[in-house]
Design a protein around this motif. Structure first.
Motif, PDB file in Angstrom:
ATOM      1  N   GLU A  86       0.834  -1.207   0.000  1.00 43.55           N
ATOM      2  CA  GLU A  86       0.000   0.000   0.000  1.00 43.55           C
ATOM      3  C   GLU A  86       0.873   1.263   0.000  1.00 43.55           C
ATOM      4  OE1 GLU A  86      -3.114   0.555  -0.365  1.00 43.55           O
ATOM      5  OE2 GLU A  86      -3.089   2.673   0.204  1.00 43.55           O
ATOM      6  N   ALA A  87       1.981   1.229   0.760  1.00 46.35           N
ATOM      7  CA  ALA A  87       2.865   2.398   0.831  1.00 46.35           C
ATOM      8  C   ALA A  87       3.461   2.703  -0.543  1.00 46.35           C
ATOM      9  CB  ALA A  87       3.976   2.158   1.864  1.00 46.35           C
TER      10      ALA A  87
ATOM     11  N   ARG B 108       2.153   1.793  -3.451  1.00 44.79           N
ATOM     12  CA  ARG B 108       1.042   2.210  -4.321  1.00 44.79           C
ATOM     13  C   ARG B 108       0.807   3.712  -4.142  1.00 44.79           C
ATOM     14  NH1 ARG B 108      -3.494  -0.704  -2.283  1.00 44.79           N
ATOM     15  NH2 ARG B 108      -2.697  -2.609  -3.232  1.00 44.79           N
ATOM     16  N   ARG B 109       0.796   4.147  -2.882  1.00 46.51           N
ATOM     17  CA  ARG B 109       0.533   5.568  -2.596  1.00 46.51           C
ATOM     18  C   ARG B 109       1.679   6.462  -3.075  1.00 46.51           C
ATOM     19  NH1 ARG B 109       0.619   5.936   2.793  1.00 46.51           N
ATOM     20  NH2 ARG B 109      -0.332   3.938   3.215  1.00 46.51           N
TER      21      ARG B 109
END
Ligand code: EPU
Length: 289
Positions: free
Chosen positions: A271-272, A274-275
């Motif tokens: 997720e990190a 992706r962000r």
């Protein structure tokens, strides 16, 4: 258990078979010693519609806390063998530990495997996933591979199968032997290069901690480790698991981590990135659920 062609045990704990030291048990477990035994147990599993999972050195594997409802097969000591053949090829059985393969290559004055210093796992596992650096995989040295499935064994020569980055090209088949074409060299020089490669790795990777190596594959032309580092995940923690402070693509089992801790942390890492970068990382790690 009866009526299997070779001994099959029940509820084999898998954590001791992995470098993460995490996860539950296998409902069924077997260790064939020959190609014929392997083909026979694969046929028996197929006839019974039992799911089969391949265990190598357990150094790229995360087993779920609940364990697996499957027959886990690990190649026995009969596949832990090495020889130099009449063509000068180093023939390695699939259960040969990589560190032993390196020692044998050095002993026979054969150079090429030095970059695989300080990597655990077996020759079969390394071939199945074409382990190595993004620019050089272990199969780049392979002149032949022997493959086994429920229908028997075949030997393929270079050019008869395709492989790529972290993909040995064996599909569902088992690699049971690899014949490597290495370059003649001086054993002392080979040893020095092996030591240097191990030292370099020790600086950039948490080799003394319990891990399974890199968690995610490198996206084309990029380093997942660098992307993760830039996304700020180093030293992030979940339960007993942590992202290494040395290399952001390694999760380490610090304090009796569970598989759920590790999977949760991997989700946070993905997720990190992706962000921060808009890139979706894919597991390199094999996950058994
Ligand atoms: N980097 C960072 N921060 C980090 C990690 C790396 O900035 O936390 C930077 C490094 O400084 C370097 C670049 O990223 O400039 C590449 O790093 P590295 O040399 O460690 O290579 P990698 O691409 O991250 C790959 C393999 C490793 C293998 C190394 C060295 C994959 C997913 N990983 O890592 O393989 O050991 O090259 O050959 O392909 C494994 O398969 O388990 C594994 C660790």
């Amino acid at each position: 258990m009866s009526d299997w062609p070779i001994p099959v045990t029940e509820n084999e704990p898998l954590a001791p078979h992995t470098t993460f030291r995490v996860g539950g048990a296998a409902r069924l477990y077997a260790e064939p010693e020959t190609d014929d035994e392997l083909a026979a147990i694969l046929r028996a599993a197929r006839d019974r519609s039992v799911r089969v999972l391949r265990l190598g050195g357990g150094s790229n594997l995360l087993v779920a806390d609940e364990g697996v409802d499957a027959l886990v097969i690990r190649l026995g000591n009969g596949f832990n063998r090495e020889a130099v053949d009449e063509d000068g090829l180093l023939r390695l059985g699939a259960a040969t530990p990589l560190p032993k393969a390196l020692r044998e290559a050095e002993h026979h004055g054969l150079s090429g495997l030095e970059p695989w210093a300080a990597i655990p796992g077996t020759m079969g596992g390394a071939a199945a996933m074409n382990a190595g650096s993004p620019s050089l995989g272990i199969l780049d040295f392979a002149e032949e591979i022997r493959l086994v499935d429920a229908d028997g064994a075949t030997t393929l020569r270079r050019g008869e199968w395709t492989y790529g980055y972290r993909d040995g090209g064996a599909g569902g088949r088992w690699v049971t032997e690899v014949a490597l074409r290495l370059t003649p060299g001086d054993p002392a020089a080979i040893r020095e290069q092996t030591i240097n490669a191990a030292m370099e790795k020790r600086v950039s990777q948490p080799l003394s901690e319990r891990s399974a190596g890199c968690v995610f594959r490198n996206p084309p032309g990029q380093s997942a480790g660098r992307l993760l580092d830039q996304a700020g995940v180093k030293n992030a923690r979940r339960g007993g698991a942590a992202v290494s402070g040395k290399h952001a693509n390694f999760i380490v089992n610090r304090e009796d981590a569970t598989a759920a801790d590790i999977l949760g942390l991997a989700d946070e890492m993905r997720e990190a990135v992706r962000r921060a970068h808009g890139i979706e990382l894919a597991f390199e790690l094999t996950v058994w659920k």
